[in-house]
Design an enzyme around this catalytic site. Structure first.
Site, mmCIF file in Angstrom:
data_model
loop_
_atom_site.group_PDB
_atom_site.id
_atom_site.type_symbol
_atom_site.label_atom_id
_atom_site.label_comp_id
_atom_site.label_asym_id
_atom_site.label_seq_id
_atom_site.Cartn_x
_atom_site.Cartn_y
_atom_site.Cartn_z
ATOM 1 N N ARG A 45 41.815 51.264 42.962
ATOM 2 C CA ARG A 45 40.602 50.990 42.187
ATOM 3 C C ARG A 45 39.342 51.100 43.037
ATOM 4 O O ARG A 45 38.270 51.440 42.522
ATOM 5 C CB ARG A 45 40.691 49.611 41.555
ATOM 6 C CG ARG A 45 41.723 49.594 40.435
ATOM 7 C CD ARG A 45 41.700 48.265 39.745
ATOM 8 N NE ARG A 45 42.685 48.193 38.689
ATOM 9 C CZ ARG A 45 42.840 47.123 37.931
ATOM 10 N NH1 ARG A 45 42.082 46.069 38.110
ATOM 11 N NH2 ARG A 45 43.753 47.115 36.995
ATOM 12 N N ASP A 152 32.883 37.194 29.240
ATOM 13 C CA ASP A 152 33.772 37.767 30.248
ATOM 14 C C ASP A 152 32.959 37.974 31.528
ATOM 15 O O ASP A 152 31.737 38.152 31.483
ATOM 16 C CB ASP A 152 34.353 39.109 29.776
ATOM 17 C CG ASP A 152 35.624 39.484 30.531
ATOM 18 O OD1 ASP A 152 36.721 39.296 29.979
ATOM 19 O OD2 ASP A 152 35.521 39.944 31.692
HETATM 20 C C1 LIG Z 1 43.886 40.542 30.562
HETATM 21 S S1 LIG Z 1 42.267 40.252 29.958
HETATM 22 C C2 LIG Z 1 42.611 39.175 28.595
HETATM 23 C C3 LIG Z 1 41.776 39.484 27.392
HETATM 24 C C4 LIG Z 1 42.064 38.619 26.155
HETATM 25 N N1 LIG Z 1 41.770 37.235 26.400
HETATM 26 C C5 LIG Z 1 43.498 38.781 25.715
HETATM 27 O O1 LIG Z 1 44.319 37.891 25.918
HETATM 28 O O2 LIG Z 1 43.821 39.837 25.175
HETATM 29 C C6 LIG Z 1 41.627 39.112 31.185
HETATM 30 C C7 LIG Z 1 40.098 39.056 31.210
HETATM 31 O O3 LIG Z 1 39.699 37.946 32.020
HETATM 32 C C8 LIG Z 1 38.497 38.294 32.661
HETATM 33 N N2 LIG Z 1 38.268 37.430 33.825
HETATM 34 C C9 LIG Z 1 38.945 37.404 34.994
HETATM 35 N N3 LIG Z 1 38.398 36.512 35.823
HETATM 36 C C10 LIG Z 1 37.353 35.956 35.165
HETATM 37 C C11 LIG Z 1 36.381 34.973 35.507
HETATM 38 N N4 LIG Z 1 36.358 34.387 36.693
HETATM 39 N N5 LIG Z 1 35.443 34.654 34.590
HETATM 40 C C12 LIG Z 1 35.449 35.246 33.370
HETATM 41 N N6 LIG Z 1 36.328 36.187 32.994
HETATM 42 C C13 LIG Z 1 37.275 36.538 33.887
HETATM 43 C C14 LIG Z 1 38.720 39.760 33.022
HETATM 44 O O4 LIG Z 1 37.508 40.447 33.256
HETATM 45 C C15 LIG Z 1 39.484 40.292 31.820
HETATM 46 O O5 LIG Z 1 38.636 40.938 30.901
#
Ligand SMILES: C[S@@+](CC[C@H](N)C(=O)[O-])C[C@H]1O[C@@H](n2cnc3c(N)ncnc32)[C@H](O)[C@@H]1O
Length: 282
Positions: A45, A152
């Site tokens: 990445r 997010d």
């Molecule tokens: C795998 S996705 C899950 C999306 C959705 N909640 C679902 O279950 O389908 C995880 C998300 O968490 C976000 N994320 C990770 N660390 C984070 C943080 N410290 N604060 C806010 N969002 C975060 C990532 O950018 C990503 O978009």
């Protein structure tokens, strides 16, 4: 042609020290804990970032992040996050919402000023699925003040989410009636994409928010979805986060987490009441 071939075959030295420096920065900035087996993923990445910046290698990239990151910190964290999501992912949560929780809240007269938070909303499929479920299960919903906050860390996904535009393939599995009711089919130049209906968009506020930082919200939520976000966090980080969620949610209110997550030994402020569904108890 030569340039394209050159780009594809570029390789950079990626030392243990580079990997350790990067995972320390990731953990500090986002809470995400990168295990050893994520090494190739991180390399893959970030080489794109090195090329975009014209850097000679990972030593120079680590130096930049440590000493003068500027806008690069945002590109870096955007590159590291995993954004996998889909409409009505883990459908049992939406069934619970429409068949149990909403009827209960309706009966208790608790739908006025209903506040829902989709924390870690990725590209928006989760908050739009919540909005569809609420609109389909709350009769005369426009008589109530029902709002969803969707946040997010990753600025790219928040931008995409707030556009409300998706490839038609993303909604392929939804029932025809739901597709007709909630999505507009793109025509002409927009063929092959769909746009989320305005009634849904109007219910949702999208914001960039790092869950590790201070939260600007004043009021408490009635429902929090934080699904498939903390799988990437270590237990102490999860403990702090769920304690903060408990402070930010009304008593007896509901928290939905991801299918591979649980709150055992993380917090005792929520009690498990269904499959990955919790209620605040203290
Ligand atoms: C795998 S996705 C899950 C999306 C959705 N909640 C679902 O279950 O389908 C995880 C998300 O968490 C976000 N994320 C990770 N660390 C984070 C943080 N410290 N604060 C806010 N969002 C975060 C990532 O950018 C990503 O978009």
């Amino acid at each position: 042609m030569v340039a394209a071939t050159q780009q594809k075959t570029d390789t950079y030295q990626f030392t243990d020290r580079n990997f350790n420096t990067l995972r320390e920065i990731v953990s500090e900035q986002t809470g995400i804990s990168l295990s050893d087996h994520k090494r190739d993923l991180v390399y893959g990445r970030l080489t794109r970032r090195l090329r975009a910046l014209g850097l000679s290698g990972f030593d120079a990239y680590c130096d930049l992040l440590q000493n003068n990151p500027g806008e690069e910190m945002e590109h870096f964290t955007n590159a590291i996050t995993t954004n996998l999501t889909s409409f009505f992912r883990e459908r049992h949560h939406f069934d619970y919402l429409s068949q149990e929780l909403i009827p209960d809240l309706l009966q208790q007269n608790r739908l006025q000023n209903l506040r829902v938070w989709s924390a870690g909303c990725s590209t928006g499929e989760e908050p739009y699925s919540i909005a569809i479920t609420l609109r389909e299960s709350i009769p005369n919903i426009d008589n109530y003040d029902v709002r969803i906050l969707a946040t997010d860390l990753d600025t790219n996904v928040v931008k995409q989410a707030s556009s409300g535009i998706y490839a038609a393939s993303r909604v392929e599995g939804l029932p025809k009636e739901q597709l007709r009711r909630w999505f507009l089919k793109g025509k002409g130049d927009n063929a092959g994409s769909v746009r989320v209906n305005k009634e849904l968009c109007d219910m949702i506020t999208f914001r960039q928010l790092n869950l590790m930082n201070a939260w600007p919200m004043q009021g408490k939520f009635d429902i929090i979805f934080c699904r498939n976000v903390v799988i990437y966090f270590d237990k102490p980080t999860q403990a702090v986060l769920f304690d903060r969620f408990a402070n930010q949610i009304q008593d007896n209110s509901h928290l939905f987490i991801g299918h591979s997550e649980n709150l055992n030994k993380v917090t005792d402020r929520f009690s498990l009441i269904g499959k990955t569904i919790y209620r605040k108890i203290r």
